[in-house]
Design a protein around this motif. Structure first.
Motif, PDB file in Angstrom:
ATOM      1  N   GLU A 212       0.724  -1.570  -0.039  1.00 44.19           N
ATOM      2  CA  GLU A 212       0.059  -0.059  -0.246  1.00 44.19           C
ATOM      3  C   GLU A 212       1.243   1.471  -0.265  1.00 44.19           C
ATOM      4  OE1 GLU A 212      -2.775   0.061  -0.046  1.00 44.19           O
ATOM      5  OE2 GLU A 212      -3.639  -2.296   0.104  1.00 44.19           O
ATOM      6  N   VAL A 215      -0.792   4.832  -0.305  1.00 48.75           N
ATOM      7  CA  VAL A 215      -1.580   5.387   0.476  1.00 48.75           C
ATOM      8  C   VAL A 215      -1.405   5.914   1.337  1.00 48.75           C
ATOM      9  CG1 VAL A 215      -3.953   4.959  -1.065  1.00 48.75           C
ATOM     10  CG2 VAL A 215      -2.813   3.340   0.627  1.00 48.75           C
ATOM     11  N   ARG A 218      -1.390   9.138   2.974  1.00 48.49           N
ATOM     12  CA  ARG A 218      -2.610   9.865   2.834  1.00 48.49           C
ATOM     13  C   ARG A 218      -3.343   9.302   4.449  1.00 48.49           C
ATOM     14  NH1 ARG A 218      -6.982   8.435  -1.792  1.00 48.49           N
ATOM     15  NH2 ARG A 218      -6.802   6.488  -0.576  1.00 48.49           N
ATOM     16  N   GLU A 294      -7.146   2.928   2.367  1.00 47.06           N
ATOM     17  CA  GLU A 294      -7.154   3.515   1.827  1.00 47.06           C
ATOM     18  C   GLU A 294      -8.412   5.018   2.922  1.00 47.06           C
ATOM     19  OE1 GLU A 294     -10.482   1.589  -0.004  1.00 47.06           O
ATOM     20  OE2 GLU A 294      -8.652   0.581   1.174  1.00 47.06           O
ATOM     21  N   HIS A 565      -4.806  -0.061  -4.660  1.00 50.62           N
ATOM     22  CA  HIS A 565      -5.268   1.746  -4.226  1.00 50.62           C
ATOM     23  C   HIS A 565      -4.484   2.444  -4.586  1.00 50.62           C
ATOM     24  CE1 HIS A 565      -7.419  -1.199  -0.769  1.00 50.62           C
ATOM     25  NE2 HIS A 565      -7.882  -1.434  -1.434  1.00 50.62           N
ATOM     26  N   GLY A 566      -5.183   3.839  -4.254  1.00 48.47           N
ATOM     27  CA  GLY A 566      -4.248   4.857  -4.537  1.00 48.47           C
ATOM     28  C   GLY A 566      -4.162   4.654  -5.694  1.00 48.47           C
TER      29      GLY A 566
END
Length: 588
Positions: A212, A215, A218, A294, A565-566
């Motif tokens: 990941e 993300v 974030r 996320e 994700h991202g």
């Protein structure tokens, strides 16, 4: 003084607020006690998981033996008060270093526990062993009977199949329609209780991460925005041993002092619930919430949940927050996904909670009473839709799930391939959940009671069969409506079949469209209303994923289809914030 006002210990206040590095603090403690500091303690085989981590004491290996300690809170205070009684044979380490050492020295034991605690204690409630012999025999007999009769008398077979499944489909449709008149709009993000920090409990956040890197920054930013005292946050990021990119990404981001990184030992199955089970025994909070990598939860979500738990009876073991899609405008698929989530999390689940029915939980933003979650042995590591299974298992254990009117932003898959992989996993897990909870239907009926048992059947088996048979029965209805060969106008049976089909079709169509419209109303997403017309096409894709899940269940039952994700290109939340900044300020 600040620690006392927040009712936390001084060491936790300093470390979790980031005022001092944990390792620096415990090196100073070791010097104060005239004890050696162990940055990588070599532990004895007598070390126990999770007891050694929770108590902060573990035996050392080697002929001299001794113990390594990682005291905190009241234990640390008492140790400093009675430092003259401290003897040799002790070493000091930091709590996170002790946890890392225990996981490093007991990998097989930890892997075995987090994968098999539930099936070892309650094998009938786990997917590990698959279908029973009697279930397999019934399935084979039913398939043989259906195929034989369909080849011999197809019209009568279809009529009998439709009659047998009509109550299930009608019940699910009625439940979805009833939910439109229950529940309510999501509470605004700024509308949550402002209890004093001293009265708030410790809250554990568990997030399983795998590849990941996109993300990571974030995620840390989203966690930092939570309106909750850092000294009472216990955030655990669980990584996999073969993941190199996520640790590197996290290393480039300043982590808050309340964040702990845990590396799950290698083992099978390679699923998210197994990773969650590594962290659950180490949870220090009275409540525990699960987020995805996320996710961007409302800043006040933890305060809102803590206040709700304080008001609700103890049999409410879980609060399900409302998930909503952030990257709505990325593609036609994300728009339909947004509509689906609005219908599910803003209409259907709140309605189920209001009538006290079992809820198939979403995979994130589930807030639990930690003690109860540990008591029922956490998640089933062998179920690839562990959230839906856990919702039914909580109901069978006598607990309820309530709605939490707070939003968590999620990222939807952009491409059809990514969406299909994710939805295939979800449907495979629903089939696993149906298999597990149908092993002993009499026991399930006794535990749930009649009405909750019917509700559990509708939200599990009804979801699976409606997805599998949606194109079949839709096509048959079109044939009936067009006056095809299946209709004999002089036959009473054909007229009855046609009437039942029309009733089911109209009720089912209403159950598809009305919750979606109600969800858009509650989310104030009227601009997506034209896309509701494409939901019948969207559910054809859901049906395809359901059929793919049956094949995958046969060849790779525990394979976890990872969702990347991202990749989002748009952000609905960012657009709304931008509009808010552009709006002229009002005079006071």
């Amino acid at each position: 003084m600040l620690a006392a006002l927040g009712r936390v210990s001084a060491d936790e206040f300093l470390i979790r607020n980031g005022w001092i590095d944990e390792t620096v603090f415990y090196r100073a403690l070791a010097a104060e006690l005239a004890l050696p500091f162990a940055s990588a303690p070599h532990l004895s085989r007598q070390t126990r998981f999770p007891e050694s981590i929770l108590t902060g004491v573990a035996p050392l290996a080697g002929p001299e033996g001794g113990f390594v300690i990682a005291p905190r809170g009241p234990v640390l205070s008492r140790l400093l008060q009675h430092r003259t009684l401290v003897r040799g044979g002790l070493a000091v380490t930091a709590p996170s270093l002790l946890a890392r050492a225990v996981l490093r020295h007991q990998p097989r034991r930890v892997a075995e526990r987090c994968a098999n605690e539930l099936p070892d204690h309650a094998p009938d409630l786990s997917s590990r062993d698959g279908a029973t012999g009697s279930q397999f025999a019934v399935l084979c007999a039913g398939a043989c009977l259906l195929s034989f009769s369909a080849g011999l008398i197809p019209s009568a077979t279809l009529a009998c199949l439709g009659a047998a499944l009509s109550p299930l489909f009608l019940g699910l449709a009625v439940l979805r329609l009833a939910a439109c008149f229950l529940g309510g709009p999501a509470r605004p993000a700024t509308d949550y209780p402002k209890r004093a920090d001293a009265g708030l409990p410790v809250y554990t956040i568990i997030i399983a991460l795998y590849r990941e890197k996109r993300v990571a920054r974030r995620l840390v930013a989203a966690l930092s925005r939570l309106d909750y005292p850092a000294a009472k946050l216990d955030i655990k990021l669980v990584l996999e041993a073969d993941d190199r990119e996520t640790p590197a990404a996290l290393a480039s981001v300043p982590l808050p002092g309340c964040v702990e990184v845990i590396v799950a030992p290698p083992g099978l199955p390679r699923t998210k619930p197994r990773a969650l089970n590594v962290a659950l025994p180490l949870a220090r909070g009275r409540f525990t919430v699960i987020y995805d990598a996320e996710d961007i939860p409302d800043p006040g979500q933890l305060r809102l949940a803590a206040d709700a738990f304080a008001r609700l009876p103890r049999d409410v073991a879980c609060l399900q927050a409302r998930l909503t899609i952030d990257n709505t405008d990325d593609s036609w698929l994300t728009r339909l996904f947004t509509i689906e989530y609005a219908a599910l999390f803003d209409v259907f689940n709140p309605g189920l909670a209001e009538i006290g029915g079992p809820i198939a939980l979403g995979g994130t933003s589930n807030h639990f009473r930690t003690e109860i979650l540990q008591q029922i042995h956490g998640w089933d590591a062998w179920n690839v839709t562990e959230d839906a299974d856990l919702g039914i298992r909580l109901a069978r254990s006598g607990y309820r799930v309530e709605d939490l009117p707070s939003s968590t932003l999620e990222e939807a898959p952009i491409t059809l391939n990514a969406w299909m992989r994710q939805r295939t996993r979800w449907m495979k897990g629903f089939v696993q959940t149906c298999t597990v909870h149908s092993r002993h239907p009499g026991t399930a009926l006794r535990q749930l009671g009649l009405w909750r048992f019917i509700g559990a059947v509708l939200v599990t088996l009804g979801t699976v069969l409606s997805a599998l048979l949606y194109p079949v029965f839709t096509g048959l209805f079109i044939l009936l409506w067009s006056g095809g060969a299946l209709i004999d106008p002089h036959s009473q049976g054909s007229r009855i079949l046609f009437s039942v089909s029309v009733t089911l079709f109209c009720t089912g169509a209403a159950a598809v469209f009305l919750p979606a419209i109600a969800g858009l109303k509650r989310r104030r997403l009227w601009r997506l209303l034209p896309w509701v017309a494409l939901l019948p096409v969207y559910y054809v894709l859901v049906s395809l994923a359901a059929w793919r899940s049956l094949w995958e269940l046969a060849v790779a039952p525990f394979r976890w289809n990872k969702t990347s994700h991202g990749l989002a290109r748009t952000s609905r939340a960012a657009r709304l914030r931008s509009k808010g900044r552009d709006r002229p300020a009002r005079g006071r």
